[in-house]
Enzyme design. Structure first.
Site, PDB file in Angstrom:
ATOM      1  N   SER A 263       0.890  -1.159   0.000  1.00 32.22           N
ATOM      2  CA  SER A 263       0.000   0.000   0.000  1.00 32.22           C
ATOM      3  C   SER A 263       0.925   1.204   0.000  1.00 32.22           C
ATOM      4  O   SER A 263       1.925   1.219   0.712  1.00 32.22           O
ATOM      5  CB  SER A 263      -0.868   0.019   1.260  1.00 32.22           C
ATOM      6  OG  SER A 263      -1.352   1.341   1.498  1.00 32.22           O
TER       7      SER A 263
ATOM      8  N   HIS B 123      -1.190  -2.170  -4.530  1.00 30.93           N
ATOM      9  CA  HIS B 123      -2.469  -1.914  -3.872  1.00 30.93           C
ATOM     10  C   HIS B 123      -2.680  -0.407  -3.750  1.00 30.93           C
ATOM     11  O   HIS B 123      -1.886   0.283  -3.105  1.00 30.93           O
ATOM     12  CB  HIS B 123      -2.452  -2.542  -2.481  1.00 30.93           C
ATOM     13  CG  HIS B 123      -3.699  -2.356  -1.689  1.00 30.93           C
ATOM     14  ND1 HIS B 123      -4.854  -3.079  -1.923  1.00 30.93           N
ATOM     15  CD2 HIS B 123      -3.989  -1.542  -0.638  1.00 30.93           C
ATOM     16  CE1 HIS B 123      -5.786  -2.720  -1.049  1.00 30.93           C
ATOM     17  NE2 HIS B 123      -5.289  -1.785  -0.267  1.00 30.93           N
TER      18      HIS B 123
ATOM     19  N   ASP C 282      -5.025   2.644  -2.503  1.00 28.26           N
ATOM     20  CA  ASP C 282      -6.109   3.012  -1.598  1.00 28.26           C
ATOM     21  C   ASP C 282      -6.744   4.339  -1.987  1.00 28.26           C
ATOM     22  O   ASP C 282      -6.118   5.387  -1.825  1.00 28.26           O
ATOM     23  CB  ASP C 282      -5.569   3.118  -0.164  1.00 28.26           C
ATOM     24  CG  ASP C 282      -5.155   1.790   0.397  1.00 28.26           C
ATOM     25  OD1 ASP C 282      -3.963   1.645   0.752  1.00 28.26           O
ATOM     26  OD2 ASP C 282      -6.012   0.884   0.459  1.00 28.26           O
TER      27      ASP C 282
ATOM     28  N   MET D 115      -9.483   7.080  -1.224  1.00 29.53           N
ATOM     29  CA  MET D 115     -10.400   7.602  -0.210  1.00 29.53           C
ATOM     30  C   MET D 115     -10.908   8.959  -0.686  1.00 29.53           C
ATOM     31  O   MET D 115     -10.109   9.798  -1.101  1.00 29.53           O
ATOM     32  CB  MET D 115      -9.701   7.733   1.140  1.00 29.53           C
ATOM     33  CG  MET D 115      -9.117   6.421   1.662  1.00 29.53           C
ATOM     34  SD  MET D 115      -8.315   6.622   3.243  1.00 29.53           S
ATOM     35  CE  MET D 115      -7.261   5.161   3.256  1.00 29.53           C
TER      36      MET D 115
ATOM     37  N   HIS E 145      -8.526  -0.130  -4.110  1.00 28.50           N
ATOM     38  CA  HIS E 145      -9.360  -0.394  -2.927  1.00 28.50           C
ATOM     39  C   HIS E 145     -10.202   0.862  -2.739  1.00 28.50           C
ATOM     40  O   HIS E 145      -9.711   1.883  -2.267  1.00 28.50           O
ATOM     41  CB  HIS E 145      -8.433  -0.654  -1.730  1.00 28.50           C
ATOM     42  CG  HIS E 145      -9.136  -0.807  -0.415  1.00 28.50           C
ATOM     43  ND1 HIS E 145      -8.442  -0.859   0.774  1.00 28.50           N
ATOM     44  CD2 HIS E 145     -10.451  -0.869  -0.085  1.00 28.50           C
ATOM     45  CE1 HIS E 145      -9.316  -0.962   1.776  1.00 28.50           C
ATOM     46  NE2 HIS E 145     -10.526  -0.980   1.278  1.00 28.50           N
TER      47      HIS E 145
ATOM     48  N   MET F 278     -12.550   3.189  -1.122  1.00 36.22           N
ATOM     49  CA  MET F 278     -13.174   3.629   0.129  1.00 36.22           C
ATOM     50  C   MET F 278     -13.897   4.943  -0.178  1.00 36.22           C
ATOM     51  O   MET F 278     -13.482   6.023   0.258  1.00 36.22           O
ATOM     52  CB  MET F 278     -12.104   3.772   1.203  1.00 36.22           C
ATOM     53  CG  MET F 278     -11.518   2.448   1.649  1.00 36.22           C
ATOM     54  SD  MET F 278      -9.923   2.558   2.450  1.00 36.22           S
ATOM     55  CE  MET F 278      -8.830   2.540   1.032  1.00 36.22           C
TER      56      MET F 278
ATOM     57  N   MET G 185     -10.678  -6.589   5.954  1.00 41.02           N
ATOM     58  CA  MET G 185      -9.949  -5.509   6.608  1.00 41.02           C
ATOM     59  C   MET G 185      -9.580  -5.936   8.036  1.00 41.02           C
ATOM     60  O   MET G 185     -10.440  -6.384   8.798  1.00 41.02           O
ATOM     61  CB  MET G 185     -10.776  -4.226   6.664  1.00 41.02           C
ATOM     62  CG  MET G 185     -11.004  -3.567   5.319  1.00 41.02           C
ATOM     63  SD  MET G 185      -9.476  -3.184   4.433  1.00 41.02           S
ATOM     64  CE  MET G 185      -8.654  -2.073   5.557  1.00 41.02           C
TER      65      MET G 185
ATOM     66  N   GLY H  75      -0.504   2.371   9.207  1.00 42.05           N
ATOM     67  CA  GLY H  75       0.183   2.402  10.488  1.00 42.05           C
ATOM     68  C   GLY H  75      -0.669   2.052  11.701  1.00 42.05           C
ATOM     69  O   GLY H  75      -0.230   2.244  12.836  1.00 42.05           O
TER      70      GLY H  75
ATOM     71  N   ASP I 278      -5.874  -6.867   4.751  1.00 43.15           N
ATOM     72  CA  ASP I 278      -5.338  -5.509   4.655  1.00 43.15           C
ATOM     73  C   ASP I 278      -5.417  -4.798   5.995  1.00 43.15           C
ATOM     74  O   ASP I 278      -6.500  -4.606   6.537  1.00 43.15           O
ATOM     75  CB  ASP I 278      -6.160  -4.727   3.608  1.00 43.15           C
ATOM     76  CG  ASP I 278      -5.660  -3.321   3.346  1.00 43.15           C
ATOM     77  OD1 ASP I 278      -6.363  -2.568   2.633  1.00 43.15           O
ATOM     78  OD2 ASP I 278      -4.568  -2.982   3.824  1.00 43.15           O
TER      79      ASP I 278
ATOM     80  N   SER J 225       2.914   0.388   5.987  1.00 43.65           N
ATOM     81  CA  SER J 225       3.994   0.896   6.840  1.00 43.65           C
ATOM     82  C   SER J 225       5.034  -0.169   7.149  1.00 43.65           C
ATOM     83  O   SER J 225       6.163   0.169   7.511  1.00 43.65           O
ATOM     84  CB  SER J 225       3.380   1.431   8.138  1.00 43.65           C
ATOM     85  OG  SER J 225       2.555   0.444   8.735  1.00 43.65           O
TER      86      SER J 225
HETATM   87  C1  DX5 Z   1      -6.220   1.550   5.231  1.00 42.97           C
HETATM   88  C2  DX5 Z   1      -5.745   1.001   3.913  1.00 42.97           C
HETATM   89  C3  DX5 Z   1      -4.591   0.043   4.038  1.00 42.97           C
HETATM   90  C4  DX5 Z   1      -3.374   0.619   4.732  1.00 42.97           C
HETATM   91  C5  DX5 Z   1      -2.395  -0.476   5.088  1.00 42.97           C
HETATM   92  O1  DX5 Z   1      -7.443   2.172   5.092  1.00 42.97           O
HETATM   93  O2  DX5 Z   1      -6.800   0.367   3.230  1.00 42.97           O
HETATM   94  O3  DX5 Z   1      -4.258  -0.465   2.767  1.00 42.97           O
HETATM   95  O4  DX5 Z   1      -2.774   1.581   3.941  1.00 42.97           O
HETATM   96  O5  DX5 Z   1      -1.297   0.079   5.760  1.00 42.97           O
HETATM   97  P1  DX5 Z   1      -0.615  -0.640   7.014  1.00 42.97           P
HETATM   98  O6  DX5 Z   1       0.004  -1.919   6.470  1.00 42.97           O
HETATM   99  O7  DX5 Z   1       0.402   0.337   7.486  1.00 42.97           O
HETATM  100  O8  DX5 Z   1      -1.701  -0.925   8.008  1.00 42.97           O
HETATM  101 ZN    ZN Z   2      -6.205  -0.850   1.435  1.00 41.10          ZN
END
Ligand code: DX5
Ligand code: ZN
Length: 249
Positions: free
Chosen positions: A29, A54, A56, A58, A91, A93, A162, A170, A204, A227
């Site tokens: 990610s 991947h 993300d 949002m 992904h 969101m 999730m 993080g 994830d 992270s």
């Molecule tokens: C959170 C994301 C994840 C996140 C994962 O909403 O969908 O993909 O970035 O990051 P870590 O591995 O740091 O939890």
């Molecule tokens: Zn994600």
């Protein structure tokens, strides 16, 4: 291999675990990356052996902390940079995946992963994606039961569990997702055994070297790592090697 409007080759498969390879496919990610250095970060990840990215998305509305990340414009540039052979997911969101899913297909993703909590007509969205030669994945929040997805399993290319509440990288891993993950593993194995779709199972949130083997034991095939891979403790190659070592590679 047929070609969609972006001229990219369409994939009906996704990277899979070859014999002798680590049990779980690791996909980065990019939320903890420096977005001004993304091209270099992608090159570094691919040089380290990563073949799945991947992304993300949002929209500042759907996730609780109102985070805004990026959209189709950046995804298009990432696709250009990594080329046609790297598997790219998004992904989503967002509040309106049913209105703007096509923009992600146009940007060149191989699979659109939508949140079941944010989609009213799941079968139509899956059919629309498949009609455009794009794979369809469904993701569910930690509080959402597997029953929200199981009725659609036979038409899904991927299920994403999730293990954090969506909204940022993080966060701490939620081990209480074990039961739900094993429930999906059993349902997918039964589906495959009866000649059905080979749906991929992904996780994830909060995945690191110390819990990678744990989720592999749950039956996970693909793990998102943000992270834990992209950080200032080590290079992507060093962090990936640590995770793969934990997976017994
Ligand atoms: C959170 C994301 C994840 C996140 C994962 O909403 O969908 O993909 O970035 O990051 P870590 O591995 O740091 O939890
Ligand atoms: Zn994600």
């Amino acid at each position: 291999m047929s070609v969609n409007s972006t001229g990219q080759g369409l994939r009906t498969d996704s990277p899979s675990v070859e014999s002798g390879e680590p049990l779980v496919i690791i996909t980065p990610s990019i939320l903890t990356a420096n977005f001004c250095e993304l091209g270099k970060t992608m090159d570094e990840a691919i040089a380290a052996g990563i073949d799945w990215i991947h992304l993300d998305v949002m929209d500042g509305n759907w996730v609780g902390n109102r985070t805004i990340t990026f959209g189709p414009a950046l995804i298009r540039d990432i696709r250009q940079r990594v080329g046609p052979d790297i598997f790219v997911d998004c992904h989503l969101m967002v509040t309106n995946a049913e209105e703007n899913w096509e923009q992600y297909v146009e940007a060149g993703v191989d699979i659109v992963i939508f949140h079941v909590e944010a989609v009213a007509d799941i079968p139509t969205l899956i059919d629309n994606l498949h009609a455009r030669g794009c794979q369809a994945g469904a993701v569910l929040n930690p509080a959402t039961p597997a029953s929200a997805i199981l009725p659609y399993l036979e038409n899904l290319d991927l299920v994403l569990v999730m293990s954090v509440v969506p909204g940022k990288g993080g966060q701490s891993f939620m081990a209480e997702m074990e039961g739900k993950t094993r429930e999906f593993r059993a349902a997918i194995d039964t589906q495959i055994a009866s000649g059905g779709r080979v749906t991929k199972l992904m996780i994830d949130g909060g995945i690191k070297a110390h819990n990678a083997a744990q989720v592999a034991d749950w039956g996970i095939e693909v793990a998102v790592v943000g992270s834990g891979l992209i950080n200032d403790k080590g290079t992507i190659a060093e962090n990936l090697a640590e995770i793969q070592k934990a997976l017994g590679a």
